[in-house]
Design an enzyme around this catalytic site. Structure first.
Site, short mmCIF file in Angstrom:
data_model
loop_
_atom_site.label_atom_id
_atom_site.label_comp_id
_atom_site.label_asym_id
_atom_site.label_seq_id
_atom_site.Cartn_x
_atom_site.Cartn_y
_atom_site.Cartn_z
N ARG A 41 0.82 -1.22 0.00
CA ARG A 41 0.00 0.00 0.00
C ARG A 41 0.85 1.26 0.00
O ARG A 41 0.47 2.27 -0.61
CB ARG A 41 -0.95 -0.01 1.20
CG ARG A 41 -2.11 -0.98 1.02
CD ARG A 41 -2.99 -1.02 2.24
NE ARG A 41 -4.17 -1.85 2.00
CZ ARG A 41 -5.02 -2.23 2.93
NH1 ARG A 41 -4.82 -1.86 4.19
NH2 ARG A 41 -6.06 -2.99 2.63
N LYS A 198 -20.67 -18.50 2.48
CA LYS A 198 -22.06 -18.27 2.89
C LYS A 198 -22.83 -17.37 1.93
O LYS A 198 -22.33 -16.33 1.50
CB LYS A 198 -22.10 -17.66 4.29
CG LYS A 198 -21.63 -18.59 5.39
CD LYS A 198 -21.80 -17.92 6.74
CE LYS A 198 -21.41 -18.87 7.87
NZ LYS A 198 -21.61 -18.23 9.20
N GLY A 351 -10.15 -10.55 -0.86
CA GLY A 351 -8.88 -11.13 -0.41
C GLY A 351 -8.59 -12.50 -0.97
O GLY A 351 -7.48 -12.77 -1.47
N GLY A 374 -13.96 -4.21 1.41
CA GLY A 374 -15.35 -3.87 1.69
C GLY A 374 -15.94 -2.90 0.69
O GLY A 374 -17.12 -2.99 0.34
#
Length: 397
Positions: A41, A198, A351, A374
């Site tokens: 980063r 999920k 990820g 996110g």
């Protein structure tokens, strides 16, 4: 998307002599002794910083690091190691400014790092007084931290409201361009791969994409739930029986548009969840009650690969099997190779997806790899990210 690009401001001379405040994402991992263990980063932020310096700006850069308590400084929350590493990479001194809200002494051609912005009281709640203080520090605000684009905080949203000029840095602009190309005006057919353990964590994504994509490839535990909804036995595989109606609704919504959720026709099973568990390829109709489905089978992989190679646009989030175990990695590898071979525009994020891309060495064949986490998921959910919204609003005047 219409927004002001910082690269344009630099190219036309508007940044020369100006105070430029850059919100970067320098939230890097550190070991117990505070040493940086991975600096991707920091390296990724340098083009924006160098662009500002080359344009003759007085440069301030800040970021969050970890999860500090606002107003309570601890050495572990300091950006000092980041400033040192950035200085090494840029081969120049990058002084760290600890108390900076009341003013920063920085001249054109200089760069300083402002201490962890999440230490400021009111940062996370986007306090207006704090946001105005931040905006008063600069002539140009540059948002270059896509990983924070889904949060409306003082250093990401509030400052953009009140700064004289609010712009997108090269990292954020690239994300905005790639997302617009993949979702706002895609080349068809548009194929999305959504996989994971999920359905519940990605249900809103599945529902949003069901209204837009031509094919919705599901994998992992999500595929098991869809197989169950299609009336297939999945043995003792991970699934969410309470979400069968939701899965059926997605299938129905896709069918109504002439689109498809391809259900696996063959799978790779094991009796236990282990790297050394014997793998058995079975037709999807032959799964036994004591079987665990851990990957899609070769026929399903080949069928999906053919669809991906013919796609105009591919959006990829999640591996389709337990690719960490070699015996159950072939489905994900087949999907990865097909994405790499496709002539369509491909964007990938998440990820596990990034780990799969790295494992199979296809980084250069994927057109855009999102590092947003996110933020990327919220885009797939059909949400307008706060950073995008405020930058578009400011560009419109």
């Amino acid at each position: 998307m219409n927004f002001i690009r910082f690269s344009d401001l630099c190219a036309n001379g508007q940044a020369a002599g100006q105070r430029v405040f850059i919100r970067a994402d320098l939230n890097v991992p550190q070991d117990d002794k505070g040493r940086i263990t991975e600096d991707t980063r920091i390296r990724a932020s340098i083009p924006c910083l160098q662009m500002a310096l080359d344009a003759g700006a007085a440069v301030m850069v800040t970021s969050h690091l970890g999860r500090p308590t606002e107003g309570e400084f601890k050495a572990a929350d300091s950006l000092a190691p980041v400033a040192r590493r950035l200085g090494e990479l840029m081969q120049r001194e990058v002084p760290l400014v600890p108390d900076w809200l009341e003013g920063v002494d920085v001249k054109p051609g200089q760069i300083v790092m402002l201490e962890n912005c999440r230490l400021n009281r009111g940062e996370k709640k986007n306090d207006e007084l704090l946001a105005r203080k931040l905006a008063a520090l600069c002539d140009i605000f540059v948002h270059d931290a896509f990983g924070t684009a889904h949060r409306a905080e003082a250093s990401t949203y509030g400052i953009a409201q009140y700064a004289k000029i609010a712009s997108a840095g090269p990292l954020l602009a690239a994300e905005m361009d790639a997302i617009a190309k993949a979702l706002s005006n895609p080349r068809r057919p548009l194929v999305a791969i959504v996989a994971g353990s999920k359905v519940s964590t990605k249900l809103t994504i599945l529902k949003a994409l069901a209204n837009n994509v031509d094919q919705l490839i599901v994998g992992g535990g999500i595929a098991n739930t869809f197989m169950l909804a299609a009336g297939l036995n999945i043995g003792k595989s991970l699934a969410e029986a309470d979400l069968l109606d939701d899965a059926k609704a997605v299938i129905t919504a896709m069918k109504a548009r002439g689109a498809e959720v391809p259900i696996p026709t063959d799978v790779v099973t094991a009796k236990t969840f282990a790297a050394d568990a014997p793998a058995t390829i079975k037709a999807a109709t032959d799964v036994a009650d004591d079987d665990l489905i851990l990957d899609i089978g070769p026929d399903t992989t080949a069928r999906l690969a053919a669809q991906l190679k013919a796609a105009g646009t591919i959006v990829w989030n999640g591996p389709v099997g337990v690719f960490e175990f070699e015996a159950f990695s072939h489905g994900t590898e087949g999907i990865a190779r097909a994405v790499a071979d496709s002539s369509g525009f491909s964007i990938a994020g998440g990820g596990d997806t990034l780990a799969a891309i790295a494992k199979y060495g296809i980084e250069k064949q994927v057109d855009y790899i999102s590092t947003g986490g996110g933020a990327f998921l919220e885009v797939l959910e059909g949400k307008t990210l706060p950073a995008f919204e405020i930058l578009e609003k400011r560009a419109a005047g």
